[in-house]
Design a protein around this motif. Structure first.
Motif, mmCIF file in Angstrom:
data_model
loop_
_atom_site.group_PDB
_atom_site.id
_atom_site.type_symbol
_atom_site.label_atom_id
_atom_site.label_comp_id
_atom_site.label_asym_id
_atom_site.label_seq_id
_atom_site.Cartn_x
_atom_site.Cartn_y
_atom_site.Cartn_z
ATOM 1 N N VAL A 73 0.834 -1.200 0.000
ATOM 2 C CA VAL A 73 0.000 0.000 0.000
ATOM 3 C C VAL A 73 0.872 1.255 0.000
ATOM 4 O O VAL A 73 0.623 2.211 -0.748
ATOM 5 N N THR A 74 1.908 1.264 0.839
ATOM 6 C CA THR A 74 2.813 2.426 0.889
ATOM 7 C C THR A 74 3.517 2.622 -0.436
ATOM 8 O O THR A 74 3.665 3.756 -0.915
ATOM 9 N N TRP A 75 3.944 1.528 -1.061
ATOM 10 C CA TRP A 75 4.631 1.630 -2.356
ATOM 11 C C TRP A 75 3.712 2.219 -3.420
ATOM 12 O O TRP A 75 4.126 3.103 -4.181
ATOM 13 N N VAL A 76 2.467 1.763 -3.469
ATOM 14 C CA VAL A 76 1.526 2.267 -4.477
ATOM 15 C C VAL A 76 1.266 3.758 -4.268
ATOM 16 O O VAL A 76 1.321 4.560 -5.213
ATOM 17 N N VAL A 77 1.001 4.154 -3.018
ATOM 18 C CA VAL A 77 0.678 5.555 -2.738
ATOM 19 C C VAL A 77 1.892 6.450 -2.987
ATOM 20 O O VAL A 77 1.775 7.511 -3.616
ATOM 21 N N THR A 78 3.054 6.045 -2.513
ATOM 22 C CA THR A 78 4.251 6.866 -2.725
ATOM 23 C C THR A 78 4.613 6.950 -4.205
ATOM 24 O O THR A 78 5.110 7.985 -4.661
ATOM 25 N N PHE A 153 -4.550 2.784 9.032
ATOM 26 C CA PHE A 153 -4.592 4.021 8.245
ATOM 27 C C PHE A 153 -3.513 4.993 8.695
ATOM 28 O O PHE A 153 -2.789 5.565 7.865
ATOM 29 N N SER A 154 -3.382 5.205 9.988
ATOM 30 C CA SER A 154 -2.382 6.146 10.493
ATOM 31 C C SER A 154 -0.968 5.638 10.251
ATOM 32 O O SER A 154 -0.051 6.428 9.992
ATOM 33 N N VAL A 155 -0.784 4.327 10.308
ATOM 34 C CA VAL A 155 0.534 3.752 10.036
ATOM 35 C C VAL A 155 0.936 4.016 8.586
ATOM 36 O O VAL A 155 2.055 4.473 8.295
ATOM 37 N N ILE A 156 0.036 3.726 7.656
ATOM 38 C CA ILE A 156 0.334 3.931 6.238
ATOM 39 C C ILE A 156 0.506 5.411 5.931
ATOM 40 O O ILE A 156 1.386 5.813 5.150
ATOM 41 N N LEU A 157 -0.310 6.262 6.555
ATOM 42 C CA LEU A 157 -0.170 7.704 6.364
ATOM 43 C C LEU A 157 1.207 8.175 6.796
ATOM 44 O O LEU A 157 1.854 8.979 6.105
ATOM 45 N N ALA A 158 1.689 7.681 7.929
ATOM 46 C CA ALA A 158 3.024 8.057 8.409
ATOM 47 C C ALA A 158 4.103 7.532 7.474
ATOM 48 O O ALA A 158 5.077 8.239 7.184
ATOM 49 N N PHE A 159 3.949 6.305 6.994
ATOM 50 C CA PHE A 159 4.913 5.754 6.037
ATOM 51 C C PHE A 159 4.995 6.621 4.782
ATOM 52 O O PHE A 159 6.088 6.928 4.289
ATOM 53 N N TYR A 163 8.411 8.554 3.606
ATOM 54 C CA TYR A 163 9.211 7.951 2.543
ATOM 55 C C TYR A 163 8.855 8.386 1.129
ATOM 56 O O TYR A 163 9.464 7.901 0.176
ATOM 57 N N THR A 164 7.897 9.304 0.961
ATOM 58 C CA THR A 164 7.551 9.741 -0.392
ATOM 59 C C THR A 164 8.727 10.407 -1.085
ATOM 60 O O THR A 164 8.932 10.240 -2.293
ATOM 61 N N LEU A 165 9.526 11.160 -0.337
ATOM 62 C CA LEU A 165 10.655 11.857 -0.949
ATOM 63 C C LEU A 165 11.661 10.884 -1.553
ATOM 64 O O LEU A 165 12.328 11.210 -2.541
ATOM 65 N N PHE A 166 11.757 9.683 -0.989
ATOM 66 C CA PHE A 166 12.665 8.681 -1.544
ATOM 67 C C PHE A 166 12.186 8.205 -2.909
ATOM 68 O O PHE A 166 12.965 7.615 -3.675
ATOM 69 N N SER A 213 11.397 2.664 -5.821
ATOM 70 C CA SER A 213 10.654 1.527 -5.279
ATOM 71 C C SER A 213 11.525 0.681 -4.358
ATOM 72 O O SER A 213 11.069 0.218 -3.307
ATOM 73 N N ILE A 214 12.785 0.488 -4.742
ATOM 74 C CA ILE A 214 13.700 -0.282 -3.898
ATOM 75 C C ILE A 214 13.905 0.412 -2.559
ATOM 76 O O ILE A 214 13.883 -0.219 -1.493
ATOM 77 N N PHE A 215 14.092 1.727 -2.601
ATOM 78 C CA PHE A 215 14.251 2.486 -1.357
ATOM 79 C C PHE A 215 13.026 2.310 -0.459
ATOM 80 O O PHE A 215 13.143 2.000 0.736
ATOM 81 N N VAL A 216 11.848 2.539 -1.022
ATOM 82 C CA VAL A 216 10.622 2.510 -0.228
ATOM 83 C C VAL A 216 10.362 1.111 0.327
ATOM 84 O O VAL A 216 10.046 0.952 1.520
ATOM 85 N N VAL A 217 10.497 0.096 -0.505
ATOM 86 C CA VAL A 217 10.239 -1.277 -0.059
ATOM 87 C C VAL A 217 11.195 -1.674 1.066
ATOM 88 O O VAL A 217 10.773 -2.225 2.097
ATOM 89 N N ALA A 218 12.483 -1.389 0.883
ATOM 90 C CA ALA A 218 13.466 -1.766 1.900
ATOM 91 C C ALA A 218 13.224 -1.015 3.210
ATOM 92 O O ALA A 218 13.304 -1.597 4.307
ATOM 93 N N LEU A 219 12.906 0.268 3.127
ATOM 94 C CA LEU A 219 12.696 1.069 4.333
ATOM 95 C C LEU A 219 11.438 0.654 5.081
ATOM 96 O O LEU A 219 11.440 0.548 6.316
ATOM 97 N N VAL A 220 10.358 0.417 4.363
ATOM 98 C CA VAL A 220 9.101 0.055 5.024
ATOM 99 C C VAL A 220 9.192 -1.333 5.650
ATOM 100 O O VAL A 220 8.744 -1.542 6.785
#
Length: 282
Positions: A73-78, A153-159, A163-166, A213-220
């Motif tokens: 979910v975080t990857w798709v939104v970011t 919801f709050s967890v994904i919002l914080a993610f 991490y969107t800047l990555f 995507s690699i950055f976001v996946v690894a960080l999350v």
């Protein structure tokens, strides 16, 4: 021969650093994952008890499923947000100074720590927070929404916030290098804006998308503090599972979970890399 020897000598310091601070700790974690532990001690052994517990526990499978859900979910939104922001900066802002200024504006949240940025959501999303007060003031809801805070919801919002800047940075870096003559050629040949986006811009932006995507996946997948704070300790992911084992001094179990998590991340990244050869594209 002398040139090869000089090249090896230049690479030797970095090789030693990587071997001491990356490879050696990973080998030690792998070895410790086979050790045994009691309530009071840890003893060297070669056994599969830690892995048997991991793969035989429904709780652990549930935690891995939650981690995968957070990641997807975080990857798709970011990706959507990051691509949109990068596209706007790269193609709609003509002035380079304004472009760089807006890009630097996106980095302002990184001037503070992750914990402070997470905590800032609590008074906004809380039962008596600004979000609920605004929703009730506009008549959208009659009572505070409980799921805004201490929930998935709050967890994904914080993610997404963290991490969107990555995702923005590598996509923007790839977009600004696209030859504008290709876009003009596509437009001259009658391509619509959507066709230019799907047939020109997105294919040429694949390396940036993949790096982000690699950055976001690894960080999350490796994060644990965000889930703990933003879920109110009501949810868990693999990172928090490892943190809990370390807190209980169950290092072999934590090491085994770390090994499984590392293998999972490597598998996910290897699958992603099959869609684009980053080294060749860059």
């Amino acid at each position: 021969m002398r040139t090869n020897f000089r090249s090896w000598m230049l690479a030797l310091p970095l090789t030693v650093v990587l071997a001491l601070f990356l490879l050696l700790p990973m080998v030690m974690i792998f070895v410790v994952s086979f050790w045994g532990a009691t309530e009071f001690s840890i003893y060297p052994a070669f056994q599969f008890d830690n892995y048997s517990y991991l793969f035989g526990s429904s709780v652990v499978w549930s935690v891995f499923a939650s981690t995968l859900m957070y990641t997807i979910v975080t990857w798709v939104v970011t990706l959507v947000v990051g691509f949109t922001v990068a596209y706007f900066l790269a193609f709609h802002i003509r002035d380079t100074t304004t472009q760089m200024g807006l890009f630097l504006l996106c980095t302002i949240p990184f001037w503070t720590s992750n914990i402070i940025r997470m905590i800032s959501w609590v008074p906004f999303l809380g039962r008596n927070g600004l979000a609920n007060q605004a929703l009730m003031g506009m008549g959208i809801t009659d009572e505070p929404l409980e799921w805004l805070l201490f929930s998935d919801f709050s967890v994904i919002l914080a993610f997404v916030h963290l991490y969107t800047l990555f995702m923005v940075v590598p996509i923007f870096n790839t977009m600004v290098r696209i030859d504008r003559s290709l876009i003009e050629a596509a437009r001259d040949n009658g391509a619509s804006g959507f066709q230019i986006l799907t047939n020109v811009i997105i294919p040429l932006t694949k390396p940036g998308i993949m790096i982000g995507s690699i950055f976001v996946v690894a960080l999350v997948m490796g994060d644990f503090i965000t889930v703990r704070f933003m879920s109110g300790s009501q949810s868990a992911n693999v990172g928090r599972l490892i943190s809990n084992d370390i807190g209980l001094l169950q290092y072999p179990s934590a090491a085994a979970t770390s090994v499984v998590l590392l293998v999972t991340v490597m598998i996910v990244i290897s699958i992603m890399l099959r869609f684009v050869n980053i080294r060749k594209e860059l």
